[in-house]
Write a protein that holds these residues in place. Sequence first.
Motif, short mmCIF file in Angstrom:
data_model
loop_
_atom_site.label_atom_id
_atom_site.label_comp_id
_atom_site.label_asym_id
_atom_site.label_seq_id
_atom_site.Cartn_x
_atom_site.Cartn_y
_atom_site.Cartn_z
N SER A 58 0.88 -1.20 0.10
CA SER A 58 -0.02 0.06 0.05
C SER A 58 0.88 1.21 0.07
O SER A 58 1.94 1.09 0.64
CB SER A 58 -0.87 0.32 1.17
OG SER A 58 -1.69 -1.20 1.34
N ALA A 59 0.52 2.27 -0.78
CA ALA A 59 1.24 3.59 -0.66
C ALA A 59 0.07 4.60 -0.40
O ALA A 59 -0.92 4.54 -0.71
CB ALA A 59 1.82 3.66 -2.01
N ALA A 60 0.72 5.73 0.19
CA ALA A 60 0.29 7.01 0.28
C ALA A 60 0.96 8.37 -0.29
O ALA A 60 2.10 8.10 -0.04
CB ALA A 60 -0.38 7.19 1.75
N VAL A 61 0.29 9.10 -0.77
CA VAL A 61 1.27 10.28 -1.30
C VAL A 61 0.62 11.77 -0.87
O VAL A 61 -0.70 11.72 -1.16
CB VAL A 61 1.56 10.05 -2.87
CG1 VAL A 61 0.25 10.12 -3.56
CG2 VAL A 61 2.49 10.95 -3.37
N CYS A 62 1.44 12.69 -0.61
CA CYS A 62 0.82 13.85 -0.43
C CYS A 62 1.66 14.99 -1.56
O CYS A 62 2.99 14.74 -1.66
CB CYS A 62 1.14 14.82 0.76
SG CYS A 62 0.42 16.22 1.06
N TYR A 63 0.84 15.51 -2.30
CA TYR A 63 1.60 16.38 -3.43
C TYR A 63 0.99 17.66 -3.33
O TYR A 63 -0.06 17.90 -3.12
CB TYR A 63 1.47 15.71 -4.53
CG TYR A 63 -0.03 15.22 -5.42
CD1 TYR A 63 -0.59 15.98 -6.07
CD2 TYR A 63 -0.48 14.06 -4.59
CE1 TYR A 63 -1.65 15.53 -6.32
CE2 TYR A 63 -1.74 13.56 -5.06
CZ TYR A 63 -2.47 14.42 -5.98
OH TYR A 63 -3.79 14.11 -6.22
N ARG A 64 1.91 18.66 -4.21
CA ARG A 64 1.30 20.09 -4.17
C ARG A 64 1.16 20.40 -5.65
O ARG A 64 2.15 19.75 -6.62
CB ARG A 64 2.46 21.03 -3.61
CG ARG A 64 2.19 22.28 -3.68
CD ARG A 64 2.98 23.21 -3.13
NE ARG A 64 4.27 23.41 -3.91
CZ ARG A 64 5.45 22.97 -3.74
NH1 ARG A 64 6.00 22.35 -2.42
NH2 ARG A 64 6.69 23.21 -4.51
N SER A 65 0.09 21.18 -6.00
CA SER A 65 -0.05 21.56 -7.33
C SER A 65 0.96 23.01 -7.73
O SER A 65 1.29 23.31 -6.81
CB SER A 65 -1.42 21.82 -7.58
OG SER A 65 -1.81 22.99 -7.22
N VAL A 66 0.95 23.46 -8.84
CA VAL A 66 1.47 24.59 -9.27
C VAL A 66 0.87 25.76 -8.65
O VAL A 66 1.61 26.66 -8.54
CB VAL A 66 1.65 24.82 -10.76
CG1 VAL A 66 2.35 23.63 -11.34
CG2 VAL A 66 0.33 24.86 -11.38
N LEU A 67 -0.52 25.45 -8.00
CA LEU A 67 -1.00 26.69 -7.47
C LEU A 67 -0.67 26.59 -5.86
O LEU A 67 -1.20 27.46 -5.10
CB LEU A 67 -2.56 26.80 -7.49
CG LEU A 67 -3.03 26.84 -9.17
CD1 LEU A 67 -4.51 26.76 -9.30
CD2 LEU A 67 -2.57 28.23 -9.45
N GLY A 68 -0.27 25.78 -5.29
CA GLY A 68 0.36 25.53 -3.82
C GLY A 68 -0.69 24.80 -3.23
O GLY A 68 -0.38 24.83 -2.01
N ASP A 69 -1.75 24.31 -3.63
CA ASP A 69 -2.59 23.56 -2.89
C ASP A 69 -2.18 21.98 -2.84
O ASP A 69 -1.51 21.81 -3.67
CB ASP A 69 -4.19 23.29 -3.47
CG ASP A 69 -3.97 23.31 -5.15
OD1 ASP A 69 -3.35 23.89 -5.82
OD2 ASP A 69 -4.90 22.19 -5.38
N HIS A 70 -2.51 21.25 -1.50
CA HIS A 70 -2.06 20.25 -1.45
C HIS A 70 -3.23 18.89 -1.37
O HIS A 70 -4.21 19.28 -1.05
CB HIS A 70 -1.23 20.12 0.12
CG HIS A 70 -0.04 21.02 0.08
ND1 HIS A 70 -0.21 22.44 0.39
CD2 HIS A 70 1.20 20.64 0.24
CE1 HIS A 70 0.95 23.01 0.51
NE2 HIS A 70 2.06 21.88 0.23
N TRP A 71 -2.61 17.99 -1.88
CA TRP A 71 -3.78 16.66 -1.90
C TRP A 71 -3.09 15.74 -1.45
O TRP A 71 -1.85 15.30 -1.55
CB TRP A 71 -4.02 16.73 -3.58
CG TRP A 71 -4.49 17.83 -4.05
CD1 TRP A 71 -3.97 18.90 -4.67
CD2 TRP A 71 -5.97 18.25 -4.07
NE1 TRP A 71 -4.84 19.80 -5.09
CE2 TRP A 71 -6.06 19.35 -4.77
CE3 TRP A 71 -7.18 17.68 -3.71
CZ2 TRP A 71 -7.42 20.17 -5.07
CZ3 TRP A 71 -8.55 18.10 -4.11
CH2 TRP A 71 -8.55 19.37 -4.69
N VAL A 72 -3.92 14.65 -1.00
CA VAL A 72 -3.63 13.22 -0.31
C VAL A 72 -4.32 11.95 -1.21
O VAL A 72 -5.65 12.34 -1.19
CB VAL A 72 -3.57 13.30 1.03
CG1 VAL A 72 -3.43 11.83 1.32
CG2 VAL A 72 -2.36 13.94 1.60
N THR A 73 -3.47 11.10 -1.75
CA THR A 73 -4.30 9.95 -2.28
C THR A 73 -3.68 8.81 -1.59
O THR A 73 -2.46 8.61 -1.42
CB THR A 73 -4.42 9.98 -3.72
OG1 THR A 73 -3.05 10.09 -4.33
CG2 THR A 73 -5.26 11.24 -4.41
N THR A 74 -4.36 7.77 -1.43
CA THR A 74 -3.84 6.67 -1.15
C THR A 74 -4.30 5.23 -2.10
O THR A 74 -5.08 5.25 -2.63
CB THR A 74 -4.23 6.14 0.17
OG1 THR A 74 -5.66 5.78 0.11
CG2 THR A 74 -4.05 7.40 1.30
#
Length: 205
Positions: free
Chosen positions: A167-183
Motif C-alpha cells: 500500500s502507498a500514500a502520497v501527499c503532493y502539491r500543485s503549481v497553485l500551491g494547494d496540497h492533495w493526498v491520495t492512497t
Amino acid sequence: MELEPEVHAHSHKSGHSLVDLMLALSALVLSVVSMIIAIENHHAMKQLVMANSWPYLRHESSNVGSSGDAVALLGLTNAGVGPALIEKFTVSYQGTPIKTTTDLLRHCCVKDAGDVTAMKANMITGSMNGRAVAARESAYFLQMKRPGEGPMLDHWKALDDAREHVSAAVCYRSVLGDHWVTTSDDFRPRQVDSCDVLPGPAYQE
C-alpha cells in the motif's frame, strides 16, 4: 461700501427627503452587488485555473511494462492535467510501515541479506520524495524485469505476488500551491492544508 453676502455651494437635492434616501440606498445596493459579482468572478476564475492545472496521483501496481514485457512495477501515475510535486510518499506492506527498498524485500520476498543484495542488483529503484510528475506521466520507486530462469525468477515471482499487499500514500502539491493526498486504498483525492497530515515515515530509495 457694503460687501455682498458670501454664497456657499450646496449639493443638489430633489426637495424630497424620501427620494434622496432612496437614491442613496440604490447607489449603496449597486455598489454591494458590484462587489459581490467581482468576488464571484474571481472565485470562478480561480476554480477554472485550478481545474486546468489540477494533478491527480494514483497508485500503480503492474507486472507488464509499457512495451508489453514482464516487469514488476510499483509507483504512481499522474492522471490529472497538471504537474504534481511529491512532498511525502509512504509505503506499507501488509499494514507494516516500510522505510526502504531493502526493508520491503525483507518483508515480502527474501530473508537472506545476500538475496536482498542480488535482487536490488536486478532492480531499478527511484526516490519519490521531491519528485515532479508531469501530467499523464508515471514515476516508479521499484521496477524489476522478470528473469529467464534460476533462483532470481523465484524471487521475482515472490515480488509479483507481494504487489497486492503493498500500500502507498502520497501527499503532493500543485503549481497553485494547494496540497492533495491520495492512497492506494482510496483513490479519491483529499485536499489538505499541508503534507504534515500524512502519517508514517517517508519511503526512501
